[in-house]
Motif scaffolding. Structure first.
Motif, short mmCIF file in Angstrom:
data_model
loop_
_atom_site.label_atom_id
_atom_site.label_comp_id
_atom_site.label_asym_id
_atom_site.label_seq_id
_atom_site.Cartn_x
_atom_site.Cartn_y
_atom_site.Cartn_z
N SER A 66 -81.41 -22.90 -1.68
CA SER A 66 -82.11 -23.80 -1.05
C SER A 66 -83.16 -23.87 -1.37
O SER A 66 -84.35 -24.03 -0.34
CB SER A 66 -81.55 -24.28 0.25
N TRP A 67 -84.12 -23.41 -2.71
CA TRP A 67 -85.72 -24.05 -2.71
C TRP A 67 -86.57 -25.29 -2.69
O TRP A 67 -85.22 -26.24 -3.22
CB TRP A 67 -86.14 -23.21 -3.93
N ALA A 68 -87.19 -25.12 -2.08
CA ALA A 68 -87.56 -26.45 -1.70
C ALA A 68 -88.20 -26.88 -3.32
O ALA A 68 -88.31 -26.22 -3.89
CB ALA A 68 -88.80 -26.43 -0.85
N SER A 69 -88.11 -28.47 -3.31
CA SER A 69 -88.66 -29.01 -4.10
C SER A 69 -89.36 -30.98 -4.54
O SER A 69 -89.03 -31.22 -3.14
CB SER A 69 -87.50 -28.90 -5.04
N GLY A 70 -89.97 -30.94 -5.22
CA GLY A 70 -90.63 -32.10 -5.21
C GLY A 70 -90.64 -32.27 -6.79
O GLY A 70 -91.52 -31.55 -7.99
N ASN A 71 -91.98 -33.19 -6.83
CA ASN A 71 -92.39 -33.95 -7.84
C ASN A 71 -93.51 -33.71 -7.39
O ASN A 71 -94.81 -32.72 -6.71
CB ASN A 71 -92.32 -35.90 -7.56
N PHE A 72 -94.33 -33.97 -8.45
CA PHE A 72 -95.63 -32.86 -9.56
C PHE A 72 -97.14 -33.46 -7.83
O PHE A 72 -97.66 -32.70 -7.70
CB PHE A 72 -96.48 -33.40 -10.20
N PRO A 73 -96.97 -34.80 -7.95
CA PRO A 73 -98.11 -34.63 -6.70
C PRO A 73 -97.74 -33.95 -4.98
O PRO A 73 -98.72 -33.88 -5.10
CB PRO A 73 -98.09 -36.51 -6.31
N TRP A 74 -96.34 -34.04 -4.41
CA TRP A 74 -96.36 -32.62 -3.87
C TRP A 74 -96.52 -31.21 -4.29
O TRP A 74 -97.01 -30.64 -3.36
CB TRP A 74 -94.48 -33.32 -3.31
N LEU A 75 -96.28 -31.54 -5.30
CA LEU A 75 -96.71 -29.68 -5.58
C LEU A 75 -98.17 -29.65 -5.42
O LEU A 75 -98.47 -28.57 -5.23
CB LEU A 75 -95.97 -29.55 -7.30
N GLY A 76 -98.82 -30.66 -6.13
CA GLY A 76 -100.28 -30.37 -6.02
C GLY A 76 -100.88 -30.48 -4.53
O GLY A 76 -101.96 -29.76 -4.05
N ALA A 77 -99.60 -30.99 -3.61
CA ALA A 77 -100.93 -30.63 -2.09
C ALA A 77 -100.01 -30.03 -1.33
O ALA A 77 -100.99 -29.52 -0.90
CB ALA A 77 -99.90 -31.93 -1.79
N HIS A 78 -99.41 -29.47 -1.71
CA HIS A 78 -98.99 -27.99 -1.11
C HIS A 78 -99.45 -26.92 -1.47
O HIS A 78 -98.62 -25.43 -1.01
CB HIS A 78 -97.07 -28.49 -0.58
N SER A 79 -99.48 -26.63 -3.10
CA SER A 79 -98.93 -25.15 -3.85
C SER A 79 -100.57 -25.01 -4.02
O SER A 79 -101.54 -25.24 -4.48
CB SER A 79 -98.95 -25.39 -5.16
N ASP A 80 -100.60 -23.54 -4.26
CA ASP A 80 -102.14 -22.74 -4.57
C ASP A 80 -102.11 -22.71 -5.73
O ASP A 80 -103.56 -22.45 -6.44
CB ASP A 80 -101.97 -21.37 -3.77
N LEU A 81 -100.97 -22.34 -6.48
CA LEU A 81 -100.90 -22.77 -8.16
C LEU A 81 -99.99 -22.38 -8.84
O LEU A 81 -98.90 -22.31 -7.85
CB LEU A 81 -101.57 -21.00 -8.39
N ALA A 82 -99.90 -23.02 -9.68
CA ALA A 82 -98.06 -23.64 -10.65
C ALA A 82 -97.94 -22.56 -11.75
O ALA A 82 -99.38 -21.89 -12.81
CB ALA A 82 -98.62 -24.65 -10.93
N ILE A 83 -97.08 -21.75 -11.59
CA ILE A 83 -96.53 -21.42 -12.76
C ILE A 83 -95.76 -22.07 -13.93
O ILE A 83 -94.96 -22.55 -13.63
CB ILE A 83 -95.87 -19.58 -12.50
N VAL A 84 -96.37 -21.72 -15.04
CA VAL A 84 -95.57 -22.85 -15.87
C VAL A 84 -94.65 -21.98 -17.18
O VAL A 84 -95.31 -20.55 -17.81
CB VAL A 84 -96.43 -23.54 -17.15
N VAL A 85 -93.51 -22.30 -16.99
CA VAL A 85 -92.27 -21.58 -17.97
C VAL A 85 -92.09 -22.47 -19.28
O VAL A 85 -91.37 -23.62 -18.90
CB VAL A 85 -91.78 -20.66 -17.21
N GLY A 86 -92.67 -21.66 -20.30
CA GLY A 86 -92.00 -22.68 -21.30
C GLY A 86 -92.93 -22.81 -22.33
O GLY A 86 -93.43 -21.41 -23.05
N GLY A 87 -93.41 -23.58 -23.46
CA GLY A 87 -94.78 -23.42 -24.37
C GLY A 87 -95.27 -24.57 -24.34
O GLY A 87 -95.78 -24.89 -22.94
N ASP A 88 -96.81 -24.50 -25.16
CA ASP A 88 -97.61 -25.91 -24.69
C ASP A 88 -97.40 -27.19 -24.15
O ASP A 88 -97.92 -27.53 -24.02
CB ASP A 88 -98.39 -25.44 -26.20
N GLY A 89 -96.19 -27.64 -24.54
CA GLY A 89 -95.67 -28.69 -24.24
C GLY A 89 -95.82 -28.68 -22.70
O GLY A 89 -96.14 -29.82 -22.75
#
Length: 308
Positions: A66-89
């Motif tokens: 049960s990892w906490a999940s949410g939309n981008f505004p929620w992540l922006g308000a609660h995260s110190d940084l974001a790790i993006v896994v994928g390509g440039d898109g």
């Protein structure tokens, strides 16, 4: 909103306490990387948040718990940084979504080229130690604000990290437009379109249209014509404080594209105004990162001379 991790200087940045994970959707390989990252970071005492579409499409079937999940505004308000896994898109989308929250981004490359995602999957977990120890180097990248106006009314507003492209659309006819910079008329052009690119976007679509490569430290905007009818129309560099205006004179199916991911249909007499955004993005690079080494690798330039 500015978080503590972003405010601190690079030399004394405290280790992040909350990290958001963002991944490309519907990819088993990326799902596995998200799973490995989430468990590794959790074991290091990090609070892990997962972007909601990533959680719904990639993570749910991997028994991550049960990892906490949410939309981008929620992540922006609660995260110190974001790790993006994928390509440039994937990175481009995350950058536009999180820019206003000033969340630094780290890229793990599982795409093709990966100009902005500079950590290889095979080195992902090893690099996390350097990240959590504060050894990554921050680099600021500008974004563009773009607005489409029709009959004096704003109809579309968007951000772009790579580029804003005005083109002829699906119909194989050139468009006609007028270009203004800071209110000054520059030219009337018949072409397939025009690319307005940041230094980040100079290695994307603009590069394939014979535009210049801009080092990220260069504060400039590149204007690159697409197949101009007048062959003397060449790419132009302007300062990052320039206001660019494209007025559609005649077109059948022209469109404006923002980072190649969001599209707006244009009509005759529409205006596209582009300027540097008040927001910027911070990319965090691993200790061994080199922009020119990245170019040599991605663009298959000559090998480094042998040391004697």
């Amino acid at each position: 909103m500015t978080n503590a991790f972003q405010q601190a200087s690079a030399d004394c940045a405290p280790p992040p306490r909350t990290i958001a994970l963002v991944g490309k959707y519907h990819s088993p390989e990326i799902a596995e990387s998200i799973r490995l990252l989430a468990r590794y970071l959790h074991e290091r005492g990090i609070t892990v948040l997962i972007e909601e579409e990533t959680a719904g499409n990639v993570v749910s079937h991997l028994a991550l718990g049960s990892w906490a999940s949410g939309n981008f505004p929620w992540l922006g308000a609660h995260s110190d940084l974001a790790i993006v896994v994928g390509g440039d898109g994937t990175m481009l989308n995350a950058a536009r979504q999180l820019a206003r929250y000033r969340v630094p981004l780290v890229g793990v490359n599982q795409g093709r080229l990966g100009f902005m995602t500079d950590i290889a999957r095979t080195e992902m977990l090893a690099c996390m130690d350097d990240l959590l120890d504060g050894s990554f180097t921050p680099e600021t990248r500008m974004l563009l604000d773009a607005e489409v106006s029709r009959e004096g009314r704003s109809i579309v507003c968007n951000l772009a990290l790579n580029d804003v492209v005005v083109d002829k659309g699906a119909i194989g006819r050139m468009i006609e437009f007028e270009l203004f910079i800071n209110g000054e008329f520059i030219y009337h052009l018949r072409s397939d379109g025009l690319i307005v690119a940041t230094s980040t976007g100079s290695t994307a679509y603009a590069l394939s249209a014979n535009g210049p490569i801009l080092h990220p430290g260069v504060s400039a905007i590149a204007l690159v014509p697409l197949c101009p009818h007048a062959l003397t129309n060449r790419p132009i560099l302007v300062g990052d404080r320039a206001e660019i205006e494209i007025r559609i004179v005649h077109a059948t199916d022209s469109r404006a594209h923002f980072d190649g991911q969001v599209t707006a249909d244009l009509k005759n007499a529409d205006t596209v105004r582009i300027r540097r955004s008040e927001y910027s993005i911070t990319l965090l690079h691993p200790p061994a990162y080199s922009y020119f080494a990245m170019l040599r690798q991605k663009l298959h330039w000559s090998e480094r001379p042998k040391e004697h």
